[in-house]
Design an enzyme around this catalytic site. Structure first.
Site, PDB file in Angstrom:
ATOM      1  CB  CYS A  75      -0.960  -0.065   1.182  1.00 45.19           C
ATOM      2  SG  CYS A  75      -2.420   0.924   0.946  1.00 45.19           S
ATOM      3  CG  HIS A 165      -3.234  -3.305   4.080  1.00 42.61           C
ATOM      4  ND1 HIS A 165      -2.195  -2.688   4.736  1.00 42.61           N
ATOM      5  CD2 HIS A 165      -3.884  -2.333   3.419  1.00 42.61           C
ATOM      6  CE1 HIS A 165      -2.220  -1.396   4.484  1.00 42.61           C
ATOM      7  NE2 HIS A 165      -3.237  -1.144   3.680  1.00 42.61           N
ATOM      8  CD  GLU A 167      -0.527  -5.475   6.197  1.00 43.48           C
ATOM      9  OE1 GLU A 167      -0.559  -6.085   5.103  1.00 43.48           O
ATOM     10  OE2 GLU A 167      -0.739  -4.260   6.302  1.00 43.48           O
TER      11      GLU A 167
HETATM   12  N1  GLN Z   1      -3.517   6.404   1.352  1.00 41.73           N
HETATM   13  C1  GLN Z   1      -2.214   6.059   1.822  1.00 41.73           C
HETATM   14  C2  GLN Z   1      -1.121   6.877   1.136  1.00 41.73           C
HETATM   15  O1  GLN Z   1      -1.402   7.638   0.291  1.00 41.73           O
HETATM   16  C3  GLN Z   1      -1.952   4.595   1.658  1.00 41.73           C
HETATM   17  C4  GLN Z   1      -2.942   3.810   2.459  1.00 41.73           C
HETATM   18  C5  GLN Z   1      -2.407   2.586   3.105  1.00 41.73           C
HETATM   19  O2  GLN Z   1      -1.185   2.356   3.161  1.00 41.73           O
HETATM   20  N2  GLN Z   1      -3.290   1.807   3.666  1.00 41.73           N
HETATM   21  O3  GLN Z   1       0.007   6.754   1.468  1.00 41.73           O
END
Ligand code: GLN
Length: 197
Positions: A75, A165, A167
């Site tokens: 992410c 995710h 995890e």
């Molecule tokens: N929206 C976050 C970002 O821009 C990422 C979201 C996440 O890691 N769950 O960094």
């Protein structure tokens, strides 16, 4: 485990379940130790990018990944690795040939759960939280998973990224998730990369 901000404890739990030793990287002296691979967790890419620079971890980390260190970005970690982010002027480690779209699912679909195919693994649970997706890829990148026609997992040499995710599978949103095996599958996939790089 990069542990400046975000969901790093959950990754450590998965590594523990798999019997893998890990340690937290919180300051520059931590990254000077020797290790076989690194996970960049979810959280806020802007905050993590800023902390990496302020704590003098950025250059060493970038050098290590560019030099072939097996790296898994979840992410925000995907955003740290992306060479391009369409809707953010900031760039961070910028080592992977992907164009990412940040907070790409809009407000209504900000967080959601689904199950989809992942190349080499099969169907797995996927938890998305204000996630990016990969808008396009270029040379050397292999797409590993698509959800709603968007790329949500990819690999390039020593770098693996997922917009979701793994995890959190099995212990988030009321225990959504698959079997224990499915919930460990992406971490296992990364360990294979670590062993083969
Ligand atoms: N929206 C976050 C970002 O821009 C990422 C979201 C996440 O890691 N769950 O960094």
């Amino acid at each position: 485990m990069l542990a400046l901000q975000g969901a790093f404890k959950e990754h450590i739990d998965k590594l523990n379940e798999l019997g893998v030793d890990s340690f937290e990287i919180r300051q520059s002296k931590d990254i000077e130790q020797s290790f076989d691979g690194i996970i960049l967790p979810g959280g806020e890419s802007t905050v993590q990018g800023k902390l990496l620079r302020e704590l003098d971890i950025f250059d060493i980390l970038r050098e290590k990944i560019a030099g072939g260190l097996p790296t898994y970005g979840t992410c925000a970690g995907l955003l740290l690795l992306a060479k391009e982010i369409t809707n953010d002027k900031r760039r961070h480690l910028a080592l992977m040939n992907i164009v990412a779209n940040r907070n790409a699912y809009g407000r209504q679909l900000g967080s959601f759960y689904t199950e989809a195919e992942f190349t080499g693994i099969g169907k797995i649970p996927m938890t998305f939280i204000r996630a990016p997706y990969i808008e396009s890829i270029s040379i050397g990148v292999e797409v590993l998973s698509n959800v709603n026609d968007k790329i949500v997992a990819a690999k390039e040499k020593n770098m693996l990224v997922t917009a979701f995710h793994p995890e959190l599978s099995g212990n988030f949103l009321g225990g959504h998730g698959g079997t224990k095996e499915q919930n460990l599958a992406v971490h296992k996939y990364f360990l294979n990369l670590v062993n083969n790089c």
